[in-house]
Write an enzyme that holds these catalytic residues in place. Structure first.
Site, PDB file in Angstrom:
ATOM      1  N   TRP A   1     -18.974 -26.641  -4.214  1.00  0.00           N
ATOM      2  CA  TRP A   1     -18.198 -27.194  -5.163  1.00  0.00           C
ATOM      3  C   TRP A   1     -16.852 -26.964  -4.893  1.00  0.00           C
ATOM      4  O   TRP A   1     -16.309 -25.836  -4.598  1.00  0.00           O
ATOM      5  CB  TRP A   1     -18.587 -26.787  -6.541  1.00  0.00           C
ATOM      6  CG  TRP A   1     -20.276 -27.073  -6.760  1.00  0.00           C
ATOM      7  CD1 TRP A   1     -20.771 -25.962  -7.179  1.00  0.00           C
ATOM      8  CD2 TRP A   1     -20.937 -28.051  -7.180  1.00  0.00           C
ATOM      9  NE1 TRP A   1     -22.100 -26.448  -7.353  1.00  0.00           N
ATOM     10  CE2 TRP A   1     -22.131 -27.756  -7.450  1.00  0.00           C
ATOM     11  CE3 TRP A   1     -20.641 -29.559  -7.173  1.00  0.00           C
ATOM     12  CZ2 TRP A   1     -23.265 -28.741  -7.628  1.00  0.00           C
ATOM     13  CZ3 TRP A   1     -21.587 -30.472  -7.255  1.00  0.00           C
ATOM     14  CH2 TRP A   1     -22.803 -30.208  -7.636  1.00  0.00           C
ATOM     15  N   HIS A  60     -21.767 -19.652   2.262  1.00  0.00           N
ATOM     16  CA  HIS A  60     -21.393 -20.476   1.337  1.00  0.00           C
ATOM     17  C   HIS A  60     -22.456 -21.673   1.272  1.00  0.00           C
ATOM     18  O   HIS A  60     -22.594 -22.533   0.323  1.00  0.00           O
ATOM     19  CB  HIS A  60     -19.949 -21.225   1.455  1.00  0.00           C
ATOM     20  CG  HIS A  60     -18.948 -20.336   1.044  1.00  0.00           C
ATOM     21  ND1 HIS A  60     -18.162 -20.343  -0.153  1.00  0.00           N
ATOM     22  CD2 HIS A  60     -18.422 -19.315   1.820  1.00  0.00           C
ATOM     23  CE1 HIS A  60     -17.340 -19.490  -0.112  1.00  0.00           C
ATOM     24  NE2 HIS A  60     -17.379 -18.814   1.088  1.00  0.00           N
ATOM     25  N   HIS A 116     -19.564 -16.971  -7.317  1.00  0.00           N
ATOM     26  CA  HIS A 116     -19.186 -18.075  -6.687  1.00  0.00           C
ATOM     27  C   HIS A 116     -20.429 -18.687  -5.840  1.00  0.00           C
ATOM     28  O   HIS A 116     -20.663 -20.041  -6.088  1.00  0.00           O
ATOM     29  CB  HIS A 116     -18.223 -17.937  -5.412  1.00  0.00           C
ATOM     30  CG  HIS A 116     -18.082 -18.994  -4.448  1.00  0.00           C
ATOM     31  ND1 HIS A 116     -16.878 -19.924  -4.977  1.00  0.00           N
ATOM     32  CD2 HIS A 116     -18.221 -19.439  -3.525  1.00  0.00           C
ATOM     33  CE1 HIS A 116     -16.676 -20.800  -4.242  1.00  0.00           C
ATOM     34  NE2 HIS A 116     -17.442 -20.834  -3.120  1.00  0.00           N
ATOM     35  N   ASP A 120     -22.481 -22.535  -5.676  1.00  0.00           N
ATOM     36  CA  ASP A 120     -22.434 -23.263  -4.310  1.00  0.00           C
ATOM     37  C   ASP A 120     -24.017 -23.580  -4.035  1.00  0.00           C
ATOM     38  O   ASP A 120     -24.220 -24.810  -3.600  1.00  0.00           O
ATOM     39  CB  ASP A 120     -21.878 -22.405  -3.148  1.00  0.00           C
ATOM     40  CG  ASP A 120     -20.394 -22.709  -2.909  1.00  0.00           C
ATOM     41  OD1 ASP A 120     -19.793 -23.826  -3.360  1.00  0.00           O
ATOM     42  OD2 ASP A 120     -19.611 -22.179  -2.037  1.00  0.00           O
TER      43      ASP A 120
HETATM   44  N1  DCM Z   1     -20.242 -26.555   4.525  1.00  0.00           N
HETATM   45  C1  DCM Z   1     -21.699 -26.795   4.397  1.00  0.00           C
HETATM   46  N2  DCM Z   1     -22.388 -26.697   5.490  1.00  0.00           N
HETATM   47  C2  DCM Z   1     -22.152 -26.388   6.649  1.00  0.00           C
HETATM   48  C3  DCM Z   1     -20.701 -26.305   7.019  1.00  0.00           C
HETATM   49  C4  DCM Z   1     -19.596 -26.354   5.750  1.00  0.00           C
HETATM   50  O1  DCM Z   1     -21.941 -26.840   3.332  1.00  0.00           O
HETATM   51  N3  DCM Z   1     -22.951 -26.272   7.837  1.00  0.00           N
HETATM   52  C5  DCM Z   1     -19.368 -26.701   3.483  1.00  0.00           C
HETATM   53  C6  DCM Z   1     -18.287 -25.665   3.249  1.00  0.00           C
HETATM   54  C7  DCM Z   1     -17.366 -26.299   2.768  1.00  0.00           C
HETATM   55  C8  DCM Z   1     -17.328 -27.663   3.360  1.00  0.00           C
HETATM   56  O2  DCM Z   1     -18.701 -27.791   3.792  1.00  0.00           O
HETATM   57  O3  DCM Z   1     -17.613 -26.394   1.414  1.00  0.00           O
HETATM   58  C9  DCM Z   1     -16.300 -27.652   4.366  1.00  0.00           C
HETATM   59  O4  DCM Z   1     -16.451 -26.713   5.322  1.00  0.00           O
HETATM   60  P1  DCM Z   1     -15.346 -26.111   6.342  1.00  0.00           P
HETATM   61  O5  DCM Z   1     -14.079 -25.814   5.515  1.00  0.00           O
HETATM   62  O6  DCM Z   1     -15.853 -24.952   7.129  1.00  0.00           O
HETATM   63  O7  DCM Z   1     -15.429 -27.331   7.273  1.00  0.00           O
HETATM   64  N1  DCM Z   2     -10.251 -25.074   0.667  1.00  0.00           N
HETATM   65  C1  DCM Z   2      -9.454 -24.032   0.602  1.00  0.00           C
HETATM   66  N2  DCM Z   2      -8.515 -23.788   1.880  1.00  0.00           N
HETATM   67  C2  DCM Z   2      -8.831 -24.657   2.970  1.00  0.00           C
HETATM   68  C3  DCM Z   2      -9.477 -25.709   2.687  1.00  0.00           C
HETATM   69  C4  DCM Z   2     -10.330 -25.815   1.778  1.00  0.00           C
HETATM   70  O1  DCM Z   2      -9.496 -23.464  -0.147  1.00  0.00           O
HETATM   71  N3  DCM Z   2      -8.130 -24.493   3.999  1.00  0.00           N
HETATM   72  C5  DCM Z   2     -10.976 -25.267  -0.646  1.00  0.00           C
HETATM   73  C6  DCM Z   2     -10.890 -26.756  -1.034  1.00  0.00           C
HETATM   74  C7  DCM Z   2     -12.263 -26.844  -1.779  1.00  0.00           C
HETATM   75  C8  DCM Z   2     -13.088 -25.807  -1.320  1.00  0.00           C
HETATM   76  O2  DCM Z   2     -12.416 -24.979  -0.392  1.00  0.00           O
HETATM   77  O3  DCM Z   2     -11.952 -26.511  -3.195  1.00  0.00           O
HETATM   78  C9  DCM Z   2     -14.246 -26.304  -0.493  1.00  0.00           C
HETATM   79  O4  DCM Z   2     -14.997 -25.351  -0.096  1.00  0.00           O
HETATM   80  P1  DCM Z   2     -16.535 -25.685   0.316  1.00  0.00           P
HETATM   81  O5  DCM Z   2     -16.420 -26.807   1.234  1.00  0.00           O
HETATM   82  O6  DCM Z   2     -16.894 -24.552   1.036  1.00  0.00           O
HETATM   83  O7  DCM Z   2     -17.382 -26.096  -0.943  1.00  0.00           O
HETATM   84 ZN    ZN Z   3     -17.820 -22.206  -1.376  1.00  0.00          ZN
HETATM   85 ZN    ZN Z   4     -18.576 -27.570  -0.174  1.00  0.00          ZN
END
Ligand code: DCM
Ligand code: DCM
Ligand code: ZN
Ligand code: ZN
Ligand code: DCM
Length: 267
Positions: A1, A60, A116, A120
């Site tokens: 989220w 996450h 957190h 998630d």
């Molecule tokens: N994410 C996920 N599963 C993965 C890789 C990433 O659920 N195998 C999630 C983590 C972040 C989002 O996708 O919420 C973007 O990840 P990143 O910033 O690592 O690309």
């Molecule tokens: N996010 C962050 N820093 C970044 C990219 C994304 O803090 N460089 C945040 C934006 C979203 C969250 O991470 O709120 C998404 O995380 P995930 O993709 O792990 O859910």
């Molecule tokens: Zn997260």
């Molecule tokens: Zn996500």
């Protein structure tokens, strides 16, 4: 989220924790305000992008190597990688909150992680490996280019709450709290927490991951990838997803309250 979803889950939890639990976590987190959980709920998402916090990126999600929409499943041995996953992270950080040999800052960090990750694990695409949890499925939302993962993290939740602010999170949490206490979820809420056990944390968390993962087959990708890819999902797709997002946020908020109650009671 996105941050707003995590904050909503935290506010729901604040509404249900015992007063002794609130005192325990306000002391550990060094914040006696009513926002003590919501204020730290999104911290883990900024930490994972730092050099020091890179190790926590796999915590996450869990990459369920199943085959949606025809077959959904989660298996810890198959899907929780060597770097850890959301199921093992919930278990590890839950025990670290209670580990008296650790410093207060280490136990505080553990609390922020648990707050957190209990959120998630309720996002269906955080319990799915396909296309990197939907990150590589291009979609549009209100005409803007984005991806399937991001619209489940943020666009759909924000369409329900009315925005990305802390005030929107608090208002959505109030609505879902009423639904749990006296509304739509009243009869089912007890069942959400009936098997919850901090001493068998992986088992509890794995059950939550399986529920989220099942939503990938039944809702997120119910009609296959081609139905969503390169399409605008702000209309009927969001209408269908909305009750699932409401349920997942409500559930994880209520579960977080009972999880924190069990931790505080174990001290
Ligand atoms: N994410 C996920 N599963 C993965 C890789 C990433 O659920 N195998 C999630 C983590 C972040 C989002 O996708 O919420 C973007 O990840 P990143 O910033 O690592 O690309
Ligand atoms: N996010 C962050 N820093 C970044 C990219 C994304 O803090 N460089 C945040 C934006 C979203 C969250 O991470 O709120 C998404 O995380 P995930 O993709 O792990 O859910
Ligand atoms: Zn997260
Ligand atoms: Zn996500
Ligand atoms: N860590 C962990 N399990 C351990 C030891 C450490 O998950 N048995 C994590 C907790 C912190 C990070 O490593 O998120 C850094 O820990 P420390 O501050 O103890 O070096």
């Amino acid at each position: 989220w996105g941050a707003m979803g995590h904050e909503t889950i935290a506010y729901i939890a604040s509404n249900f924790v015992a007063s002794s639990t609130a005192s325990y976590f306000q002391s550990l987190l060094g914040d006696t305000s009513g926002d003590y959980l919501a204020s730290v709920a999104a911290w883990a998402d900024s930490y994972r992008y730092t050099t020091a916090g890179k190790f926590s990126a796999p915590f996450h999600f869990i990459d369920a190597n199943d085959n949606p929409p025809s077959s959904c499943s989660v298996e810890l041995s198959r899907d929780c990688g060597s770097g850890g996953c959301v199921v093992s992270a919930i278990a590890n950080y839950t025990s670290r909150i209670l580990e008296t040999s650790l410093s207060k800052s280490q136990r505080q960090m553990a609390a922020k992680m648990v707050i957190h990750f209990v959120g998630d694990i309720g996002q269906p695409l955080h319990c799915e490996a396909l296309d990197v949890g939907g990150n590589s499925i291009d979609v549009t939302y209100d005409g803007e280019s984005t991806n399937l993962h991001a619209i489940w993290d943020s666009n759909i939740p924000e369409s329900i709450s009315g925005g990305s602010t802390l005030a929107a999170a608090k208002s959505w949490a109030t609505t879902l709290t009423t639904a749990i206490e006296t509304g739509t979820y009243k009869s089912e809420a007890a069942g959400w927490v009936s098997d919850l056990d901090i001493n068998n944390a992986e088992t509890s968390a794995l059950a939550w991951a399986k529920e989220s993962n099942a939503d990938v087959c039944s809702t997120v990708l119910a009609k296959g990838i081609t139905y969503v890819e390169d399409n605008d999902l702000s209309g009927s797709y969001t209408t269908t997803a909305t009750p699932v997002v409401n349920l997942q946020i409500a559930k994880q908020g209520y579960r977080l309250a009972k999880w924190l109650d069990a931790i505080a009671a174990a001290t």
